[in-house]
Design a protein around this motif. Sequence first.
Motif, mmCIF file in Angstrom:
data_model
loop_
_atom_site.group_PDB
_atom_site.id
_atom_site.type_symbol
_atom_site.label_atom_id
_atom_site.label_comp_id
_atom_site.label_asym_id
_atom_site.label_seq_id
_atom_site.Cartn_x
_atom_site.Cartn_y
_atom_site.Cartn_z
ATOM 1 N N PRO A 174 0.797 -1.238 0.000
ATOM 2 C CA PRO A 174 0.000 0.000 0.000
ATOM 3 C C PRO A 174 0.826 1.282 0.000
ATOM 4 O O PRO A 174 0.456 2.262 -0.662
ATOM 5 C CB PRO A 174 -0.835 -0.128 1.279
ATOM 6 C CG PRO A 174 -0.951 -1.587 1.504
ATOM 7 C CD PRO A 174 0.340 -2.176 1.043
ATOM 8 N N ALA A 213 0.824 3.849 -3.026
ATOM 9 C CA ALA A 213 0.455 5.248 -2.836
ATOM 10 C C ALA A 213 1.493 6.179 -3.447
ATOM 11 O O ALA A 213 1.153 7.173 -4.098
ATOM 12 C CB ALA A 213 0.277 5.550 -1.350
ATOM 13 N N PHE A 225 -3.510 0.631 -5.567
ATOM 14 C CA PHE A 225 -3.714 1.521 -4.433
ATOM 15 C C PHE A 225 -5.020 1.178 -3.706
ATOM 16 O O PHE A 225 -5.050 1.044 -2.471
ATOM 17 C CB PHE A 225 -3.725 2.969 -4.919
ATOM 18 C CG PHE A 225 -3.955 3.988 -3.838
ATOM 19 C CD1 PHE A 225 -3.063 4.130 -2.790
ATOM 20 C CD2 PHE A 225 -5.067 4.810 -3.869
ATOM 21 C CE1 PHE A 225 -3.271 5.074 -1.790
ATOM 22 C CE2 PHE A 225 -5.289 5.754 -2.883
ATOM 23 C CZ PHE A 225 -4.389 5.883 -1.845
ATOM 24 N N ARG A 262 -3.294 2.847 7.307
ATOM 25 C CA ARG A 262 -4.001 3.012 6.033
ATOM 26 C C ARG A 262 -4.678 4.383 5.969
ATOM 27 O O ARG A 262 -4.674 5.044 4.921
ATOM 28 C CB ARG A 262 -5.048 1.905 5.868
ATOM 29 C CG ARG A 262 -4.492 0.500 5.833
ATOM 30 C CD ARG A 262 -5.585 -0.488 5.431
ATOM 31 N NE ARG A 262 -5.320 -1.828 5.929
ATOM 32 C CZ ARG A 262 -6.076 -2.882 5.695
ATOM 33 N NH1 ARG A 262 -7.171 -2.745 4.970
ATOM 34 N NH2 ARG A 262 -5.771 -4.068 6.197
ATOM 35 N N VAL A 301 -2.001 6.946 5.232
ATOM 36 C CA VAL A 301 -1.594 6.887 3.824
ATOM 37 C C VAL A 301 -2.658 7.524 2.943
ATOM 38 O O VAL A 301 -2.354 8.296 2.013
ATOM 39 C CB VAL A 301 -1.336 5.424 3.406
ATOM 40 C CG1 VAL A 301 -1.161 5.327 1.892
ATOM 41 C CG2 VAL A 301 -0.104 4.883 4.105
ATOM 42 N N LEU A 302 -3.907 7.237 3.228
ATOM 43 C CA LEU A 302 -4.992 7.763 2.412
ATOM 44 C C LEU A 302 -5.080 9.274 2.505
ATOM 45 O O LEU A 302 -5.198 9.972 1.483
ATOM 46 C CB LEU A 302 -6.305 7.124 2.852
ATOM 47 C CG LEU A 302 -7.546 7.525 2.066
ATOM 48 C CD1 LEU A 302 -7.387 7.210 0.593
ATOM 49 C CD2 LEU A 302 -8.774 6.817 2.626
ATOM 50 N N THR A 318 -2.277 10.935 0.655
ATOM 51 C CA THR A 318 -2.548 10.973 -0.786
ATOM 52 C C THR A 318 -3.589 12.035 -1.113
ATOM 53 O O THR A 318 -3.478 12.739 -2.131
ATOM 54 C CB THR A 318 -3.044 9.594 -1.249
ATOM 55 O OG1 THR A 318 -2.110 8.595 -0.835
ATOM 56 C CG2 THR A 318 -3.191 9.551 -2.753
ATOM 57 N N THR A 360 -11.538 9.680 -3.081
ATOM 58 C CA THR A 360 -10.672 9.514 -1.921
ATOM 59 C C THR A 360 -11.500 9.436 -0.641
ATOM 60 O O THR A 360 -11.225 8.625 0.258
ATOM 61 C CB THR A 360 -9.680 10.684 -1.833
ATOM 62 O OG1 THR A 360 -8.985 10.802 -3.079
ATOM 63 C CG2 THR A 360 -8.674 10.456 -0.728
#
Length: 694
Positions: A518, A522, A562, A581, A584-585, A588, A641
């Motif tokens: 992941p 990303a 992704f 997670r 990371v999201l 992004t 997103t």
Amino acid sequence: MTVREAPPIADTDPAERVGVGGRLVLLAGSGALLAVLGVWMSGAAVPGYLRDPGAAVRWGLPVVTTLTELAGSLTLGALVLAVCVLPRRAVAGAGSAGRAGATGASTLGLGYARSLVLAGVAAAVWTVLSMVQLVLTYASVSGRPPDSATFGEELGVFVTQIDLGRTLILVTTLAAVVTALALLVATPTGAAWTALIVVVGMWQQAQTGHAAGSASHDLATTSMFMHLVGAAVWIGALAALAVLLGRLGPDLAPAVARYSVIAGWCFAAVAVSGLVNAVVRVGGLDGMASRYGALVVVKAVLFGALGLLGLMHRRSVIPRLGDGGRPRRLFWRLVGVELAVMGAVSGVAAALGSTPPPVPDEPVADPTPAEIVTGHVLPPEPTVLRWLTEWRWDLLFAFAAVAGIVVYLRWVRRLRRRGDAWPVSRTVLWVAGMALFFWTTSGGPATYGHVLFSAHMVQHMILAMVIPILLALAAPVTLALRALPSRSGSVRGDGSRGPREWLLVLVHSRIGQFFANPIVAAVNFAGSMIVFYYTEAFEWALTSSVGHIVMVVHFSLAGYLFANGLIGIDPGPRRPPYPQRILVLFGTMAFHAFFGVTLLNGESLLVADYFGLLGREWGPSAIADQQKGGGVAWGIGELPTLALAVGVAVSWARDDERVARRRDRRVDRDGDVEMDEYNAMLARMSERDGSQPR
């Protein structure tokens, strides 16, 4: 890659060898004869009024072209057999009875090694014929015979400065590279990479055919590429099986059964691409009355006959191949006729390549700025209705979308026949994702994405952020791993790689694990946007069909990796804990916002030589449209997103519920050991405190 040694070749019946050679001669001879007949029918061999290269060039070029295509087809077909058809070793636990050839020695796996040797020999022939084709092609287009005094010097200019010459010399070079690699590789992976080089050569070859006018150049090129590759795998693999028959022994039945599935997909690809080619090049019913139209009809009739023969081959011969005797002769009779018809189809195709189509392949007399820059007429001003009704067909991706739906539904049907359940919601998500992919690559986003940066950004966001979420939640890899083993022969223990084996190789490979991580996904997902839009890659994607294909494949795959790393069901990545997670999201998301704001406030036009020279009389200016595209990246890009964030949160909550249910079941079964130990610890502490003097 490792250097492999070919195993000793078992003796075969001399009559069988003659039969193989005779059938290959029949294949090549029928193709050459039909090429000559087609040239005669079309009048392409009539001497030119101004400059005539000679009868040898006029008649020889179609014949050499046919033989070149057949050699390339045999090369690709032999490599495909090594990639996913032929066994490499004996099946564990198989007895020796019934597993030996005529001499009593086991032939299991012998055909695999010989297929790579065959690919190398065929590639060498392909190389020589490509060079001859290059010489004859220049003689034909220049009107100069090869024995003229300055022919060699002019040929050097042709291969270094003219697009057609550079393309032909590149194909020759690729054929030479394939010759060396095919004799060196020893694994299906190496054979796959070598086959990919052959496919690249065929893509280059597709550039040399009739473009059917600049307005349809991309569609004609992609349809020709599909036609060449589909026909090459179909013809070449069957011809390779014919050559290797004496080395296959008991491998014959599984090899032909596996080839039959591949041939069915090739039939579909050739049929669709041939129909598109005919529509583009003939132009209408009036064009069918021309010589080119007559050749199209002849090719369609031969193609239909070939499809019927293939159907007979699959239903009648394959179930009886292991019996020996008469079924083996029946197999040879059908293969011989099928190879002859294939050669005839190839010959007619070569004749079509030498015949001017009804739609003239000439530059537009008075092109508009948009036609000069993009090669296409400027579409009308976009409206909501036109976004849904305007089409700019991309045959490769349209075929891929339809094939994806068909395969997924067949897998679901296979599970249900077996009595296994598969959620309807996943099927709906997959069909919706493929339908959206179809529209995004051939509908309004594709039509306006070539002339408006904002429309291109809509296409990008859908490909990279919307479609991957739908596909990841549909769990195609999980479905494939469950459905493929249910079919007889799909689980292979003979060293060959079918769809399931290749899928497992990709999922568990180091490269696959790395890019599926992941965090890596990303970085790739976000960083590739900067690399793409602020380098020459963006211009390459706008001006080249290859660049456009690479763009669509890259961003679709990056988006899937992704999304699958965050909320996916499919196996592969080692997913981090849910808090990571979320981090990371949102990281992004912040990057997307930064990228969109940068474009929104930018005053420098990206690819100014493209977007700034289209001559649009409608819509905002190029820089205003680019800033609008920044708003698309910032606004529309955040919605998927947020959907991912909701998905991660829901998955987190469900995971906590599953953990709680497992704990409750353990408590019901074994008692609450943890709570009992905690209470015991408190009791001990209380006793210790009570025993101490106050």
